[in-house]
Design an enzyme around this catalytic site. Sequence first.
Site, short mmCIF file in Angstrom:
data_model
loop_
_atom_site.label_atom_id
_atom_site.label_comp_id
_atom_site.label_asym_id
_atom_site.label_seq_id
_atom_site.Cartn_x
_atom_site.Cartn_y
_atom_site.Cartn_z
N SER A 124 0.83 -1.20 0.00
CA SER A 124 0.00 0.00 0.00
C SER A 124 0.86 1.24 0.00
O SER A 124 1.96 1.26 0.56
CB SER A 124 -0.88 0.00 1.25
OG SER A 124 -1.47 1.27 1.46
N TYR A 149 -2.13 -1.02 10.79
CA TYR A 149 -2.36 -1.67 9.49
C TYR A 149 -1.20 -1.33 8.55
O TYR A 149 -0.59 -2.22 7.95
CB TYR A 149 -3.68 -1.19 8.89
CG TYR A 149 -3.72 -1.28 7.38
CD1 TYR A 149 -3.50 -0.16 6.59
CD2 TYR A 149 -3.93 -2.50 6.75
CE1 TYR A 149 -3.49 -0.25 5.21
CE2 TYR A 149 -3.94 -2.60 5.37
CZ TYR A 149 -3.72 -1.45 4.60
OH TYR A 149 -3.71 -1.54 3.24
N LYS A 153 2.02 -3.62 6.67
CA LYS A 153 2.41 -3.63 5.25
C LYS A 153 3.90 -3.33 5.12
O LYS A 153 4.61 -3.99 4.35
CB LYS A 153 1.59 -2.58 4.47
CG LYS A 153 0.12 -2.94 4.31
CD LYS A 153 -0.04 -4.25 3.55
CE LYS A 153 -1.51 -4.61 3.35
NZ LYS A 153 -1.67 -5.94 2.71
C1 WQD Z 1 -9.68 8.80 1.58
C2 WQD Z 1 -9.97 10.25 1.92
C3 WQD Z 1 -10.35 10.63 4.26
C4 WQD Z 1 -14.06 8.41 4.62
C5 WQD Z 1 -6.69 3.83 3.33
C6 WQD Z 1 -5.44 3.01 3.56
C7 WQD Z 1 -4.96 2.43 2.25
C8 WQD Z 1 -6.06 1.62 1.66
C9 WQD Z 1 -7.27 2.54 1.41
C10 WQD Z 1 -6.95 -0.52 2.21
C11 WQD Z 1 -9.27 10.72 3.20
C12 WQD Z 1 -11.60 10.95 3.45
C13 WQD Z 1 -12.90 8.98 4.12
C14 WQD Z 1 -15.13 9.25 5.03
C15 WQD Z 1 -13.84 11.17 4.38
N1 WQD Z 1 -6.33 0.55 2.54
N2 WQD Z 1 -12.81 10.33 4.00
N3 WQD Z 1 -14.99 10.61 4.88
O1 WQD Z 1 -7.25 6.66 4.21
O2 WQD Z 1 -6.51 7.32 1.85
O3 WQD Z 1 -6.36 4.93 2.54
O4 WQD Z 1 -7.68 3.07 2.68
O5 WQD Z 1 -7.28 -0.91 1.13
O6 WQD Z 1 -3.85 1.57 2.51
O7 WQD Z 1 -4.41 3.83 4.07
O8 WQD Z 1 -8.59 5.95 2.16
O9 WQD Z 1 -10.97 6.07 1.59
O10 WQD Z 1 -10.32 5.94 4.04
O11 WQD Z 1 -9.92 8.04 2.77
O12 WQD Z 1 -13.75 12.40 4.29
O13 WQD Z 1 -16.22 8.79 5.49
O14 WQD Z 1 -11.37 10.38 2.17
O15 WQD Z 1 -10.17 11.60 5.29
O16 WQD Z 1 -8.89 12.07 3.03
P1 WQD Z 1 -7.15 6.33 2.76
P2 WQD Z 1 -10.03 6.44 2.67
#
Ligand code: WQD
Length: 339
Positions: A124, A149, A153
């Site tokens: 990731s 998590y 990785k």
């Molecule tokens: C994306 C953006 C949130 C939810 C993580 C892991 C990565 C992979 C994907 C597993 C951020 C914002 C999110 C919400 C929001 N893991 N957000 N409201 O954190 O970039 O990556 O998940 O597959 O390894 O690190 O992804 O989709 O959680 O967040 O505003 O309800 O959306 O703050 O800026 P992230 P995400």
Amino acid sequence: MAILVTGGLGYIGSHTVVELIQSNFEVIIVDDLSNTEKYILDGIQKITGVRPVFYPFDLKRRELLTQVLEAHKIEACIHFAAYKAVGESQEKPIDYYENNLFSLINLLQEFKSRNISNFIFSSSCTVYGQADEMPIWEETPLKQPESSYGRTKRMGEDILKDFAIAHHKKVSLLRYFNPIGAHPSALIGELPLGVPNNLVPYICQTAAGIRACLSIFGQDYPTADGTAIRDYIYVVDLAKAHVAALKKVIHHKTDSLIDIYNLGTGKGSSVLEVVKGFEAANQVRVKYEFKPRRTGDITIAYADVSKAERELNWKASTSLEEALKTTWQWQKHLESRNS
Ligand code: WQD
């Protein structure tokens, strides 16, 4: 010769199994069903006409893994099986270390004794933390991941580098950016069990009325619209990259023992752009409100994808809006299943 796909009924795993079968690979799936459901196997069969061999067990049970490797001639492994909820990993770090690392180590102990090479690891972009410069390329210095998590990785990558060098094995570390979307058939997709952690599933469930309102975490980032930026890659494009990486390792088109690839689109999109894109793509409304930043979130991450394009002859080709359409089609399929 078969390809062992661990976590092969999961989100990215199932899409990769479809692409592997359609590329004429024989696939053996091991999945403990902790974050998916068996009917995904039916979806794979409907799409491809093939029902891959499936073993429902936890990779921490090494004796069961041994039986699989004795029953099938395995040429390579694509290892997806892992817990992956960032927030949950902060509440249950030891469960994450035990599951994600013991599973990997069991696989490597068995592969070492059977002289099986060719290991592809689901990593990731989280291993970069908040990179100092954009776009992020494979030589961008790694930082301490913000979550347990993410640390599993990073540790997994270090374990695999030692494994490759000590035992002369070929390893490919695939660092995903943000996977989104579902298969165009709407027969497989992401099954966010419980409240979705990730943005796109949450947007989709808000549009579907399952969630009352999307919380946008942070409106004060140093970006054009104040919301955080990520590189959202369509899951089928990502699955195709795994097939390309597999072909490269098994056909030994590489002198290096360890290949590392960033898998993204090379384009950053803000949270607000994704929300608006989802509304435009699907002609729906998404209710949202701004909330404070989420602990551990970074401001911006998007990939330099030139190495994967050059060495894998692969490029993500699906637009954000097209990917978001498939998410909504999958949501409609789930509703029809549950009605
Ligand atoms: C994306 C953006 C949130 C939810 C993580 C892991 C990565 C992979 C994907 C597993 C951020 C914002 C999110 C919400 C929001 N893991 N957000 N409201 O954190 O970039 O990556 O998940 O597959 O390894 O690190 O992804 O989709 O959680 O967040 O505003 O309800 O959306 O703050 O800026 P992230 P995400």
